[in-house]
Scaffold this motif. Sequence first.
Motif, PDB file in Angstrom:
ATOM      1  N   ALA A  27      -1.500   3.870  -1.741  1.00 35.84           N
ATOM      2  CA  ALA A  27      -3.075   3.574  -1.406  1.00 35.84           C
ATOM      3  C   ALA A  27      -3.290   4.160  -0.316  1.00 35.84           C
ATOM      4  CB  ALA A  27      -3.254   2.106  -1.602  1.00 35.84           C
ATOM      5  N   ALA A  71       0.774  -1.270   0.197  1.00 39.68           N
ATOM      6  CA  ALA A  71       0.026  -0.138  -0.005  1.00 39.68           C
ATOM      7  C   ALA A  71       0.799   1.341   0.075  1.00 39.68           C
ATOM      8  CB  ALA A  71      -0.882  -0.058   1.260  1.00 39.68           C
ATOM      9  N   TRP A  87      -7.959  -2.565  -3.014  1.00 40.27           N
ATOM     10  CA  TRP A  87      -7.771  -1.152  -2.495  1.00 40.27           C
ATOM     11  C   TRP A  87      -9.075  -0.543  -2.328  1.00 40.27           C
ATOM     12  CZ3 TRP A  87      -2.943  -1.742  -0.887  1.00 40.27           C
ATOM     13  CH2 TRP A  87      -2.103  -2.624  -1.601  1.00 40.27           C
ATOM     14  N   ARG A 108       2.481   1.890  -3.372  1.00 37.37           N
ATOM     15  CA  ARG A 108       1.653   2.426  -4.458  1.00 37.37           C
ATOM     16  C   ARG A 108       0.800   3.481  -4.143  1.00 37.37           C
ATOM     17  NH1 ARG A 108      -2.193  -1.198  -6.824  1.00 37.37           N
ATOM     18  NH2 ARG A 108      -3.859   0.717  -6.986  1.00 37.37           N
ATOM     19  N   VAL A 142      -7.415  -0.179   2.482  1.00 37.01           N
ATOM     20  CA  VAL A 142      -7.519  -1.733   1.989  1.00 37.01           C
ATOM     21  C   VAL A 142      -9.133  -1.838   1.946  1.00 37.01           C
ATOM     22  CG1 VAL A 142      -6.627  -3.914   1.984  1.00 37.01           C
ATOM     23  CG2 VAL A 142      -5.100  -2.014   1.889  1.00 37.01           C
TER      24      VAL A 142
END
Length: 122
Positions: free
Chosen positions: A23, A18, A113, A21, A26
């Motif tokens: 993010a 996470a 995600w 990237r 989740v």
Amino acid sequence: MHEMSIAAAVVDQVATAAAERGATGVAAVRLDVGELAGVVPRALDFCFSLACAGTVLEGALLITRSVPARARCEPCGTQWAPGLPPDLRCPGCGGARAELLTGRELQIREVEWAPGPLPVHG
């Protein structure tokens, strides 16, 4: 309870992904669990929710898929479901040189995600 160490490892791996990237959350983690992996799904689910607290995974669902055990006899090639506890004697030739093909898996299959914009990297 080894389910807690498994849950913590899953959370660590997904949290690292996470962060890589960008993010922000989740929604779900899909995990393949072999029937011979010695994991109690309900205990793993409970431990996962505890391990997620205070992380980017907080509130994420853990979705497990059971992977049935399959064995193959090396000499004759017969394949079968060895059962629990596993019977590794070949039902075809009676030999004891079996290879487990599946059933010991414990791996993250997919991460969903959470919806939301990802930061733009320039």
